[in-house]
Design a protein around this motif. Structure first.
Motif, PDB file in Angstrom:
ATOM      1  N   TRP A  83       0.862  -1.182   0.000  1.00 42.95           N
ATOM      2  CA  TRP A  83       0.000   0.000   0.000  1.00 42.95           C
ATOM      3  C   TRP A  83       0.895   1.228   0.000  1.00 42.95           C
ATOM      4  CZ3 TRP A  83      -4.430   2.211  -0.886  1.00 42.95           C
ATOM      5  CH2 TRP A  83      -4.796   3.379  -0.258  1.00 42.95           C
ATOM      6  N   TYR A  84       0.719   2.081  -0.987  1.00 38.35           N
ATOM      7  CA  TYR A  84       1.445   3.346  -1.072  1.00 38.35           C
ATOM      8  C   TYR A  84       0.466   4.464  -0.766  1.00 38.35           C
ATOM      9  CZ  TYR A  84       4.938   0.649  -3.601  1.00 38.35           C
ATOM     10  OH  TYR A  84       5.875  -0.284  -3.958  1.00 38.35           O
ATOM     11  N   GLU A  85       0.906   5.444   0.021  1.00 37.26           N
ATOM     12  CA  GLU A  85       0.020   6.522   0.425  1.00 37.26           C
ATOM     13  C   GLU A  85       0.763   7.852   0.329  1.00 37.26           C
ATOM     14  OE1 GLU A  85      -3.112   5.783   3.746  1.00 37.26           O
ATOM     15  OE2 GLU A  85      -1.354   6.653   4.715  1.00 37.26           O
ATOM     16  N   ASN A  86       0.065   8.864  -0.139  1.00 40.35           N
ATOM     17  CA  ASN A  86       0.608  10.213  -0.170  1.00 40.35           C
ATOM     18  C   ASN A  86      -0.008  10.985   0.990  1.00 40.35           C
ATOM     19  OD1 ASN A  86       2.097  12.433  -1.377  1.00 40.35           O
ATOM     20  ND2 ASN A  86       0.085  13.268  -1.864  1.00 40.35           N
ATOM     21  N   VAL A  99       4.421   3.726   3.186  1.00 35.37           N
ATOM     22  CA  VAL A  99       4.382   2.450   2.477  1.00 35.37           C
ATOM     23  C   VAL A  99       4.135   1.354   3.503  1.00 35.37           C
ATOM     24  CG1 VAL A  99       5.658   0.818   1.032  1.00 35.37           C
ATOM     25  CG2 VAL A  99       6.023   3.271   0.730  1.00 35.37           C
ATOM     26  N   ILE A 100       3.157   0.499   3.232  1.00 36.07           N
ATOM     27  CA  ILE A 100       2.912  -0.669   4.075  1.00 36.07           C
ATOM     28  C   ILE A 100       3.127  -1.896   3.212  1.00 36.07           C
ATOM     29  CG2 ILE A 100       1.273  -1.951   5.494  1.00 36.07           C
ATOM     30  CD1 ILE A 100      -0.152   0.683   6.049  1.00 36.07           C
ATOM     31  N   VAL A 101       4.066  -2.741   3.628  1.00 36.72           N
ATOM     32  CA  VAL A 101       4.334  -3.993   2.923  1.00 36.72           C
ATOM     33  C   VAL A 101       3.800  -5.122   3.790  1.00 36.72           C
ATOM     34  CG1 VAL A 101       6.107  -5.503   1.975  1.00 36.72           C
ATOM     35  CG2 VAL A 101       6.385  -3.025   1.826  1.00 36.72           C
ATOM     36  N   MET A 102       3.014  -6.006   3.175  1.00 34.74           N
ATOM     37  CA  MET A 102       2.419  -7.131   3.884  1.00 34.74           C
ATOM     38  C   MET A 102       2.606  -8.402   3.073  1.00 34.74           C
ATOM     39  SD  MET A 102      -1.187  -5.248   4.738  1.00 34.74           S
ATOM     40  CE  MET A 102      -1.130  -4.195   3.291  1.00 34.74           C
ATOM     41  N   LYS A 103       2.806  -9.511   3.772  1.00 29.01           N
ATOM     42  CA  LYS A 103       2.802 -10.825   3.122  1.00 29.01           C
ATOM     43  C   LYS A 103       1.674 -11.620   3.739  1.00 29.01           C
ATOM     44  CE  LYS A 103       7.162 -11.915   1.224  1.00 29.01           C
ATOM     45  NZ  LYS A 103       8.138 -12.928   1.032  1.00 29.01           N
ATOM     46  N   ASP A 134       4.929  -1.074   8.347  1.00 27.68           N
ATOM     47  CA  ASP A 134       4.327   0.223   8.070  1.00 27.68           C
ATOM     48  C   ASP A 134       5.423   1.278   8.223  1.00 27.68           C
ATOM     49  OD1 ASP A 134       2.888   2.607   8.027  1.00 27.68           O
ATOM     50  OD2 ASP A 134       1.388   1.945   9.472  1.00 27.68           O
ATOM     51  N   VAL A 135       5.795   1.913   7.104  1.00 25.26           N
ATOM     52  CA  VAL A 135       6.917   2.852   7.087  1.00 25.26           C
ATOM     53  C   VAL A 135       6.434   4.227   6.628  1.00 25.26           C
ATOM     54  CG1 VAL A 135       9.182   3.332   6.081  1.00 25.26           C
ATOM     55  CG2 VAL A 135       8.516   0.973   6.554  1.00 25.26           C
ATOM     56  N   VAL A 136       6.736   5.253   7.435  1.00 17.67           N
ATOM     57  CA  VAL A 136       6.429   6.636   7.068  1.00 17.67           C
ATOM     58  C   VAL A 136       7.751   7.380   6.953  1.00 17.67           C
ATOM     59  CG1 VAL A 136       5.274   8.772   7.746  1.00 17.67           C
ATOM     60  CG2 VAL A 136       4.197   6.570   8.237  1.00 17.67           C
TER      61      VAL A 136
END
Length: 176
Positions: A83-86, A99-103, A134-136
């Motif tokens: 998930w990419y977010e502005n 950016v949230i990366v999930m498996k 979850d990275v900001v």
């Protein structure tokens, strides 16, 4: 107001959904709680226990067979969802990235009701999440990895479970 969401995009592996993405419900990060009342006392409390299972939901405006084909995979054949977010600051005008990366696995798919020649798209459930980061702006807010154990957990850049992992020797030996 800072960090106002001004757009987002979802990938399933390399499938970019930006043209058909309708709605996204990100996982709720929540601790399960254990109720406790000390003997001889009249006040109860709840202690945080494990983090509850994570689940996301997305809705697309179409019923794409490439996404539909992801439903039914088994554990070990995980899908990486990103998930990419502005994020925009109304105070300074600054843009930030999240950016949230999930498996996990696409565990459900529901076709929307078709009425006449109109359909509202398809709902997907993304569950069995075994990795979540979850990275900001380059800072890990939450990071959980089921297979790496509590020693890899980050909450706002700190590892509150490092002592637990050390005491249980989770990072050593041959992992079965």
């Amino acid at each position: 107001m800072d960090n106002v969401v001004r757009g987002g995009n979802w990938y399933f592996d390399t499938l970019n959904t930006w043209r058909v993405l309708d709605e996204v419900e990100l996982p709720e990060v929540k601790h399960a709680e254990d109720a406790f009342t000390p003997g001889g006392h009249m006040i109860a409390t709840k202690w945080q226990e494990e983090i509850e299972a994570l689940e996301a939901k997305i809705k697309t405006k179409t019923a794409d067979p490439q996404i539909q084909g992801l439903v039914g995979r088994l554990p070990g054949d995980y899908v990486t969802a990103t998930w990419y977010e502005n994020l925009l600051s109304f105070r300074t005008g600054e843009n930030r990235g999240r950016v949230i990366v999930m498996k996990g696995l696409v565990t459900g798919s529901k076709q929307a009701t078709v009425k006449g020649h109109k359909a509202a798209g398809r709902d997907y459930t993304f569950g069995n999440i075994v990795f979540y980061n979850d990275v900001v702006d380059g800072n890990s807010i939450h990071k959980f990895d089921v297979f790496a154990g509590p020693g890899s957990t980050l909450i706002n850049g700190r590892n509150p479970y490092a002592g637990m992992a050390t005491n249980l020797a989770i990072a050593g030996g041959i992992v079965l």
